[in-house]
Scaffold this active site. Structure first.
Site, short mmCIF file in Angstrom:
data_model
loop_
_atom_site.label_atom_id
_atom_site.label_comp_id
_atom_site.label_asym_id
_atom_site.label_seq_id
_atom_site.Cartn_x
_atom_site.Cartn_y
_atom_site.Cartn_z
N GLY A 106 0.88 5.52 0.95
CA GLY A 106 0.22 6.66 1.52
C GLY A 106 0.90 7.92 1.06
N GLY A 131 4.51 7.54 2.72
CA GLY A 131 5.30 6.32 2.72
C GLY A 131 4.65 5.21 1.93
N VAL A 186 4.27 0.92 1.84
CA VAL A 186 4.48 -0.29 2.63
C VAL A 186 4.71 -1.44 1.68
CG1 VAL A 186 3.53 -1.80 4.38
CG2 VAL A 186 3.01 0.64 4.45
N LYS A 210 7.90 -0.44 6.00
CA LYS A 210 7.39 0.88 5.69
C LYS A 210 8.55 1.78 5.32
CE LYS A 210 3.73 3.71 7.60
NZ LYS A 210 2.94 3.89 8.84
N ASP A 257 -4.68 9.44 13.88
CA ASP A 257 -5.16 9.06 12.54
C ASP A 257 -5.95 7.75 12.64
OD1 ASP A 257 -5.63 9.43 9.90
OD2 ASP A 257 -3.64 8.75 9.22
N GLY A 310 0.83 -1.19 0.00
CA GLY A 310 0.00 0.00 0.00
C GLY A 310 0.86 1.23 0.00
#
Ligand SMILES: *[C@@H]1O[C@H](CO)[C@@H](O)[C@H](O)[C@H]1NC(C)=O
Ligand SMILES: *[C@@H]1O[C@H](CO)[C@@H](O)[C@H](O)[C@H]1NC(C)=O
Ligand SMILES: *[C@@H]1O[C@H](CO)[C@@H](O)[C@H](O)[C@H]1NC(C)=O
Ligand SMILES: *[C@@H]1O[C@H](CO)[C@@H](O)[C@H](O)[C@H]1NC(C)=O
Ligand SMILES: *[C@@H]1O[C@H](CO)[C@@H](O)[C@H](O)[C@H]1NC(C)=O
Ligand SMILES: *[C@@H]1O[C@H](CO)[C@@H](O)[C@H](O)[C@H]1NC(C)=O
Ligand SMILES: *[C@@H]1O[C@H](CO)[C@@H](O)[C@H](O)[C@H]1NC(C)=O
Ligand SMILES: *[C@@H]1O[C@H](CO)[C@@H](O)[C@H](O)[C@H]1NC(C)=O
Ligand SMILES: *[C@@H]1O[C@H](CO)[C@@H](O)[C@H](O)[C@H]1NC(C)=O
Ligand SMILES: *[C@@H]1O[C@H](CO)[C@@H](O)[C@H](O)[C@H]1NC(C)=O
Ligand SMILES: *[C@@H]1O[C@H](CO)[C@@H](O)[C@H](O)[C@H]1NC(C)=O
Ligand SMILES: *[C@@H]1O[C@H](CO)[C@@H](O)[C@H](O)[C@H]1NC(C)=O
Length: 780
Positions: free
Chosen positions: A455, A458, A460, A474, A568, A453
């Site tokens: 973001g 960053g 992952v 990460k 978050d 994934g």
């Protein structure tokens, strides 16, 4: 067969005897040969082609080479020449003492052939004496050397030498007087007193006639001439001391009147060419030799070829290879730089350096680097240089990388973190510092197919460590401020909770730290709630996730020291494993709350839809912000809707919190319950409504009206217990499950508070929540 056995010893014996004899003969021959090479007489060595006359069995080229050895005084004697006198012109053989024997010459003592003056009785006139010395003609090997001279000693007399240059007439001239003028080869006059003190003849009064160069006559006649002076001046005394003789200055002692001459010799041959001589049957030279012609004899001499030593005679010492390497004087090798190897007839000087060529000789090319080798050396040197340069470049790079790594490590607070990691390691699976290479390998150098994934700050990656463990790594995006990961790192090292994604370690060797987490296999909550997902999470699973999430957040807020705000909280940050157990993740924007502080001022961070409106306005971050977000997440669990949806919902309900509050206020909350939960609603309704009520509290506009996360956690725990204890529908009227909990009071109190503090028009209708809405006794 029988015969053979009896004969065998006899045959063996005979053979042995023959062999012994052969051996003896051979040995005798060898001894004879050695003896022949070692004949001496009077201290003079005699060897082939010469021999001593009594040395029977030793070879000689011809009888002309046989020499006598005088047993009386041990003189070596040459008896091939003959001497004629004026008294008897017929030549007789004479014995002349051999003074020396050399490879092409023989030195003879000729003192006995000296001629003297003869006096008349009245002493007024002297008549000339006359002698002739003859050497045997061809095939005799001997000729006079042109080094010989003729000398007249005394005063007032002339001397004369007559020679036949061809040497082919051994007869004495019939009329000597005529010969004096006719066939004279040369002579000299002793003119007194001017002829005195001549250095050429030992400072005597003399005259010297030099033998004509190049002539090797076989015979010579020499005589003293009659006086040139008048009788008046004649002195008989001095006359008696007048004499003449042949002599060789190097073998003559004038004072003791010993005169020697030199004869040359060669092996006589009829042939006049090299080939002719060498092919003739009497050819006497050995292998490794060559010849030189001697025209005067005529004949030849044997020479060993260069590089060989010996006398060159097949029956003599022969020619043998010289081992030049034995003697540094004999070879021309450059000392130190070369190794000398003897070869047949020569030697080689091999340069010691493998890179040098040349003959290794002082007088030759010596040892030097050949152009090709020099080029090769130059090339290999440059290649080597290049390799060294490249190697040092990489070494320096590696060094700098290491330094850089070290710098990043320190920059990343490595040492401090290392301590924390070690502290955290106590009693649990140890966290470790990973190496860059390790993680690079685990993620196939961060290949895109390992991406789990991405973001804003960053990415992952899924990684498989060398030990087979699957992890999530990460990594900051390029150019993004790495402080978020550092921040996360700082937080992660301090926390350990079963519902928080397990932090395994990190790598601090890069600019931004790389964080390594346990790999949670079942994706995040958001994905699992989305419509179309093949597995539908039932209420029990959702409730468990809610409870576990709240527990983890409560742990962060309360149990962890100092408190940690996640900041978050959202469904996509709650990961699910195969049991649908929650693992809270992504602490990138989390904050550590300094001890004693109730809030921290920060720039707004978080996700739209989850963001605490109070925090948004005041920029004051408290733990209640996380509670708000948790509320949104609870609504998500209940409704299965996205927190923000502009496409499928009317704009005022784009925000899920607002939509939910609206429906709650309307008393129509059941309209927004996830339809996927409907078939079980009889069992779950009360539980859902309880969670909905809790969510509503969490979504209070004012943080102060929201429950603490620990309370949320506690309440969810109870709701969960209730749900599990009473799988059957709750039938008691007004039995709000949560009212039976201690939290019920809190809820009531908070509701009260929210009423008193006044709300936005939308949420002011919160007050109008009908208790019937919460009445879970009324299944739909
Ligand atoms: C040669 O003879 C001498 C004496 O005549 C002797 O001493 C010497 O050993 C001999 N050499 C050889 C090689 O026979
Ligand atoms: C030849 O004679 C000399 C003198 O008598 C003697 O010294 C020598 O040994 C003799 N050589 C041989 C081989 O008989
Ligand atoms: C000369 O010498 C030879 C040889 O020795 C001899 O036969 C001859 O008789 C001699 N003649 C005279 C005149 O003495
Ligand atoms: C004889 O000896 C001399 C000096 O030893 C040498 O130069 C010469 O070549 C030799 N001659 C022969 C024919 O061997
Ligand atoms: C010297 O003696 C010889 C004979 O012996 C004689 O013929 C001659 O005339 C003599 N001369 C003088 C000058 O006396
Ligand atoms: C001997 O020598 C002379 C001149 O020196 C020559 O004319 C003559 O032919 C020679 N005789 C022989 C037989 O070689
Ligand atoms: C040799 O010399 C003698 C005397 O001079 C002479 O009579 C004779 O003819 C010569 N012989 C030759 C072959 O020249
Ligand atoms: C020898 O020669 C000389 C001069 O030529 C001459 O006077 C003399 O008579 C000759 N003698 C003889 C024996 O021929
Ligand atoms: C005589 O001997 C000397 C020194 O040994 C030498 O230099 C010279 O050449 C010799 N002379 C001859 C004619 O061989
Ligand atoms: C020289 O040649 C003659 C005739 O061919 C022969 O008889 C003689 O033996 C030869 N001599 C030598 C030394 O070769
Ligand atoms: C010369 O050498 C050849 C071959 O190396 C050998 O057969 C022969 O016997 C040798 N000759 C002499 C005289 O040594
Ligand atoms: C030995 O070899 C060298 C080099 O090959 C050459 O120059 C020289 O002439 C040789 N010497 C002999 C004696 O053959």
């Amino acid at each position: 067969m029988h015969m053979h056995t009896t004969l065998a010893p006899f045959i063996t014996f005979t053979l042995a005897f023959i062999l012994l004899c052969v051996r003896l003969v051979i040995t005798a021959q060898q001894q004879q040969q050695a003896a022949c090479l070692n004949q001496t007489c009077g201290g003079i060595k005699v060897s082939y082609p010469f021999k001593l006359a009594n040395a029977t069995g030793c070879p000689s080229f011809s009888s002309f080479f046989e020499l006598e050895c005088d047993p009386l005084n041990g003189y070596l004697l040459f008896n091939k020449a003959s001497l004629g006198t004026s008294a008897n012109a017929t030549a007789d053989l004479i014995s002349l003492r051999v003074l020396a024997l050399a490879n092409n010459s023989i030195i003879l003592d000729v003192t006995s052939t000296m001629v003297t003056m003869k006096l008349t009785p009245n002493g007024t006139l002297c008549d000339g004496d006359l002698k002739s010395l003859l050497l045997p003609s061809f095939p005799s090997p001997y000729v006079f050397s042109d080094e010989n001279q003729f000398g007249g000693f005394g005063c007032a007399y002339g001397v004369l030498v007559i020679a036949n240059p061809a040497g082919n007439n051994t007869s004495f001239p019939a009329n000597i007087s005529a010969s004096f003028t006719d066939v004279s080869l040369g002579g000299c006059d002793m003119l007194c007193p001017s002829g005195g003190n001549n250095a050429e003849c030992g400072h005597n009064q003399c005259c010297v006639f030099h033998w004509p160069r190049g002539s090797f006559p076989r015979w010579t006649l020499y005589a003293a001439e009659r006086s040139l002076l008048s009788a008046a001046t004649y002195d008989p005394e001095s006359c008696s001391s007048n004499y003449a003789t042949l002599f060789h200055p190097n073998y003559t002692d004038f004072d003791s009147q010993k005169y020697g001459i030199k004869l040359m010799w060669a092996l006589p041959s009829n042939h006049t060419t090299h080939l002719g001589i060498m092919q003739s049957p009497e050819y006497a030279c050995s292998n490794f030799s060559t010849i030189s012609l001697v025209q005067e004899v005529p004949g030849y001499l044997c020479y060993c070829l260069p590089g060989y030593t010996g006398d060159g005679f097949a029956q003599g010492i022969k020619c043998s290879d010289i081992d030049e390497c034995k003697d540094v004087v004999q070879n021309d090798c450059i000392q130190g730089q070369t190794t000398c190897y003897n070869t047949d007839g020569n030697y080689t000087c091999r340069c010691k350096s493998p890179f040098q060529v040349g003959d290794g000789r002082k007088s030759g090319s010596g040892c030097y680097f050949s152009p090709t080798i020099r080029n090769a050396i130059a090339i290999s040197t440059s290649i080597l240089g290049l390799i060294v340069a490249i190697a040092s470049f990489f070494t320096v790079q590696v060094f700098w990388r290491k330094r850089l790594k070290r710098r990043y490590f320190i920059q990343n607070g490595g040492t401090q973190l290392q301590k924390l990691l070690l502290l955290g390691a106590r009693g649990e699976e140890s966290r470790k510092l990973f190496k860059v290479e390790e993680l690079q390998a685990a993620t196939k150098n961060y290949s895109s197919d390992m991406k789990l994934g991405a973001g804003g700050f960053g990415t992952v990656f899924k990684g498989v460590l060398a030990n087979g463990r699957v992890v999530a790594i990460k990594k900051s995006n390029k150019g993004v401020d790495p402080t978020q990961l550092l921040n996360e790192l700082e937080i992660m090292v301090q926390i350990n909770h079963k519902s928080i994604v397990k932090f395994l370690g990190c790598c601090l060797e890069t600019v931004e730290p790389l964080l390594v987490y346990e790999y949670v296999s079942n994706g995040n909550l958001m994905e699992n709630l989305r419509e179309g997902n093949h597995i539908i999470m039932n209420w029990g699973q959702r409730l468990k996730v809610a409870r576990q999430t709240a527990e983890a957040l409560a742990y962060l807020h309360g149990a962890a020291v100092p408190p940690i705000l996640h900041r978050d909280v959202k469904s996509s940050n709650v990961l699910l494993d195969n049991n649908f157990d929650a693992k809270v993740a992504d602490f990138g924007v989390s904050r550590l709350v300094p001890e004693g502080a109730t809030h921290i001022s920060t720039a707004v961070q978080g996700t739209i839809g989850y963001l605490d409106p109070e925090y948004f306005q005041t920029l004051q971050l408290t733990e209640k912000s996380d509670v708000y977000s948790m509320g949104v997440m609870l609504v998500e669990l209940i409704t299965g809707l996205k927190p923000v949806d502009n496409n499928n919902r009317e704009p005022r309900f784009a925000n899920l919190a607002l939509l939910f509050i609206h429906y709650m206020n309307e008393g129509r909350v059941e309209d927004v319950i996830d339809p996927r939960l409907h078939n079980d609603l009889i069992h779950t309704r009360c539980s859902i409504l309880a969670v909905a009520t809790l969510a509503l509290l969490c979504l209070s506009l004012h943080g102060s009206q929201r429950p603490l996360m620990s309370h949320v956690s506690e309440e969810l725990h109870h709701i969960m217990d209730e749900f599990l204890d009473s799988p059957a529908p709750l039938h008691q009227p007004h039995d709000l499950g949560y009212h039976r909990t201690s939290f019920g009071a809190v809820v009531a109190k908070d509701l009260q508070l929210s009423v008193q503090t006044g709300r936005t028009p939308a949420s002011s209708s919160f007050m109008s929540i009908d208790s019937s809405v919460l009445d879970c006794t009324m299944p739909r």
